[in-house]
Design a protein around this motif. Structure first.
Motif, PDB file in Angstrom:
ATOM      1  N   LEU A   1      -1.827   3.935  -6.010  1.00 24.34           N
ATOM      2  CA  LEU A   1      -2.683   5.112  -5.959  1.00 24.34           C
ATOM      3  C   LEU A   1      -2.862   5.657  -7.367  1.00 24.34           C
ATOM      4  O   LEU A   1      -1.910   5.713  -8.146  1.00 24.34           O
ATOM      5  CB  LEU A   1      -2.031   6.178  -5.067  1.00 24.34           C
ATOM      6  CG  LEU A   1      -2.707   7.539  -4.952  1.00 24.34           C
ATOM      7  CD1 LEU A   1      -4.019   7.420  -4.188  1.00 24.34           C
ATOM      8  CD2 LEU A   1      -1.775   8.526  -4.249  1.00 24.34           C
TER       9      LEU A   1
ATOM     10  N   ASP B   1      -4.609   5.270   2.372  1.00 27.00           N
ATOM     11  CA  ASP B   1      -4.074   5.912   1.168  1.00 27.00           C
ATOM     12  C   ASP B   1      -5.030   6.965   0.619  1.00 27.00           C
ATOM     13  O   ASP B   1      -4.600   8.022   0.136  1.00 27.00           O
ATOM     14  CB  ASP B   1      -3.770   4.869   0.093  1.00 27.00           C
ATOM     15  CG  ASP B   1      -2.508   4.073   0.387  1.00 27.00           C
ATOM     16  OD1 ASP B   1      -1.832   4.377   1.393  1.00 27.00           O
ATOM     17  OD2 ASP B   1      -2.194   3.151  -0.389  1.00 27.00           O
TER      18      ASP B   1
ATOM     19  N   LYS C   1       0.841  -1.184   0.000  1.00 25.45           N
ATOM     20  CA  LYS C   1       0.000   0.000   0.000  1.00 25.45           C
ATOM     21  C   LYS C   1       0.891   1.255   0.000  1.00 25.45           C
ATOM     22  O   LYS C   1       2.069   1.202   0.357  1.00 25.45           O
ATOM     23  CB  LYS C   1      -0.901   0.016   1.231  1.00 25.45           C
ATOM     24  CG  LYS C   1      -1.667  -1.269   1.497  1.00 25.45           C
ATOM     25  CD  LYS C   1      -2.723  -1.538   0.466  1.00 25.45           C
ATOM     26  CE  LYS C   1      -3.777  -2.541   0.944  1.00 25.45           C
ATOM     27  NZ  LYS C   1      -3.230  -3.798   1.452  1.00 25.45           N
ATOM     28  N   GLY C   2       0.298   2.358  -0.365  1.00 23.40           N
ATOM     29  CA  GLY C   2       1.057   3.592  -0.428  1.00 23.40           C
ATOM     30  C   GLY C   2       1.632   4.009   0.912  1.00 23.40           C
ATOM     31  O   GLY C   2       2.798   4.417   1.000  1.00 23.40           O
TER      32      GLY C   2
END
Length: 462
Positions: free
Chosen positions: A170, A223, A7-8
């Motif tokens: 993203l 995010d 994930k970011g």
């Protein structure tokens, strides 16, 4: 270490504390794009040199002990209606290929990069954003990573494909009638359509000025909140965003749902749709401990008003192109624009009047509740090329009706988080709209985060 499933917020934390570098994060994204994009067709341009240069600059900042932004090293991509310096802003069209390259990035691209995020490319989309399918006759369809024979949803189809396939954690999309929420639902993602006017649209190719929104899509609510907060702020270049103060969402993200009044949208939103769509809403409602139901009065007419405004204003934007280059449009898009040009002016006036009435009635509902749950799409992803679908025994056109549940919400500019139902092992994704009152994005994000923490809502790269 990070990989393409990271994930970011995980990437940013690893870059800040030295467990990885921004350069490595970019290389992971570029390698994943190279491996998966040929089959899925999410990107129309990859800005590899730019991304590597930005990553090097971030790594040098860290080496020098300088503070890094909250999205340091996070790769992202944008729907190709955002201006990207050096690229022609395609907006999914053949005609725009002839435009000169943009000389500056769109406002939201600039703000994400100021927070440390790294742009890696531009993404496929429906022509001029007039699409719910993710199919494009000029550049090919963006395919759904869960089943490449199916639609990604539109018009931000490339954004949905890129995030769901792990090419980037993203992506930015636009949402006029549902174009963030539809691909989020079909691809199994979290997506945020903010309040109309909350985020600057400066440097994006318009569709319908009275309805256009921009926002993020990601595989985690954190995010969404990080990117949303980074993109907030007034912008004199967008008159709707000129005076909007920053309202941070991240500090309250994990404070839970105690005290929030949550209800399920009834009537229009319960009258049609596949059983999966309503099962997802029921699962969310149970997890949130609510059996309350509310009616959004005249939601169907709200959708009709959005249709008239979209057709008329969208068509008038393209009037000159339709006169001189009609053959260079997707025929389906062109014909809808031609129809929009023929709508009587008084229809448009009445649509705006009704929308104002409808907005006021829904505001009354939000005096009684804080959050409303509704299906995001009436079905899971249709097959590419599918023209008709059957809902409750009635045949309906796919292209128009994937936005059945999203249009009545964006018509009045409400903030929404689309959240993927986690109980879908081995099945196609489907999502739920978590809807809040205007300027209450933080509440929608809080509820989506609670659902994510309890495991009812979840997204993963495939």
């Amino acid at each position: 270490m990070i990989d393409w499933q990271s994930k970011g917020f995980e990437i940013a934390a690893a870059v800040r504390d030295g467990r990885t570098s921004a350069t490595e994060a970019v290389q992971v994204a570029l390698a994943r794009i190279e491996a998966t994009n040929p089959a899925l067709n999410a990107f129309t341009a990859v800005t590899a040199d730019r991304a590597r240069a930005k990553a090097t600059a971030i790594d040098q900042m860290r080496s020098a002990g300088r503070p890094l932004g909250p999205l340091a090293g996070v790769p992202f991509a944008v729907k190709n209606l955002f201006d990207v310096a050096g690229l022609a802003t395609l907006a999914g069209s053949k005609i725009n290929r002839d435009h000169k390259p943009a000389t500056a990035d769109a406002a939201l691209v600039q703000r994400l990069e100021a927070a440390g995020a790294i742009l890696v490319g531009a993404l496929n989309m429906g022509e001029y954003a007039y699409d719910f399918t993710g199919e494009n006759v000029h550049y090919g369809p963006s395919r759904n990573p869960h089943d490449p024979a199916r639609m990604s949803g539109g018009s931000s189809g490339g954004s949905g494909t890129a995030v769901a396939a792990g090419m980037v954690p993203l992506a930015l999309g636009s949402d006029t009638n549902g174009s963030i929420r539809v691909p989020s639902s079909l691809c199994g993602l979290f997506g945020l359509k903010p309040t109309f006017g909350r985020l600057s649209r400066h440097g994006s190719f318009p569709f319908v000025a009275d309805l256009d929104h921009l926002g993020p899509m990601a595989r985690s609510v954190t995010d969404l909140a990080l990117s949303y907060d980074a993109m907030q702020g007034p912008d004199a270049a967008d008159r709707w965003c000129a005076q909007k103060p920053v309202a941070p969402s991240l500090p309250s993200l994990d404070t839970g749902i105690a005290g929030l009044r949550i209800a399920v949208a009834d009537d229009y939103f319960a009258a049609t749709g596949e059983p999966e769509a309503h099962a997802a809403v029921a699962a969310f409602a149970k997890a949130l401990g609510t059996d309350r139901r509310v009616t959004l009065p005249e939601a169907g007419r709200g959708r009709a008003a959005a249709y008239v405004i979209t057709a008329s204003e969208g068509a008038n934007l393209h009037r000159e192109r339709l006169k001189t280059r009609a053959d260079d449009f997707d025929p389906a898009t062109r014909d809808r624009f031609f129809a929009g040009l023929m709508l009587p002016t008084d229809w448009l006036v009445q649509a705006h009047r009704f929308r104002a009435w409808y907005r006021a009635r829904v505001a009354e509902v939000f005096r009684e509740v804080d959050i409303i749950l509704a299906p995001a799409t009436p079905c899971t992803a249709p097959k590419l090329g599918q023209v008709m679908m059957t809902l409750n025994g009635v045949e309906m056109p796919v292209r128009a009706n994937l936005g059945l549940f999203t249009q009545p919400i964006s018509a009045i500019g409400l903030p929404v988080v689309a959240a993927p139902w986690a109980d879908r092992a081995g099945q196609l994704p489907i999502g739920v709209q978590v809807i809040a009152a205007p300027w209450k994005e933080d509440l929608a994000l809080r509820v989506a985060r609670h659902l994510e923490k309890t495991g009812i809502a979840a997204s993963k790269a495939v």
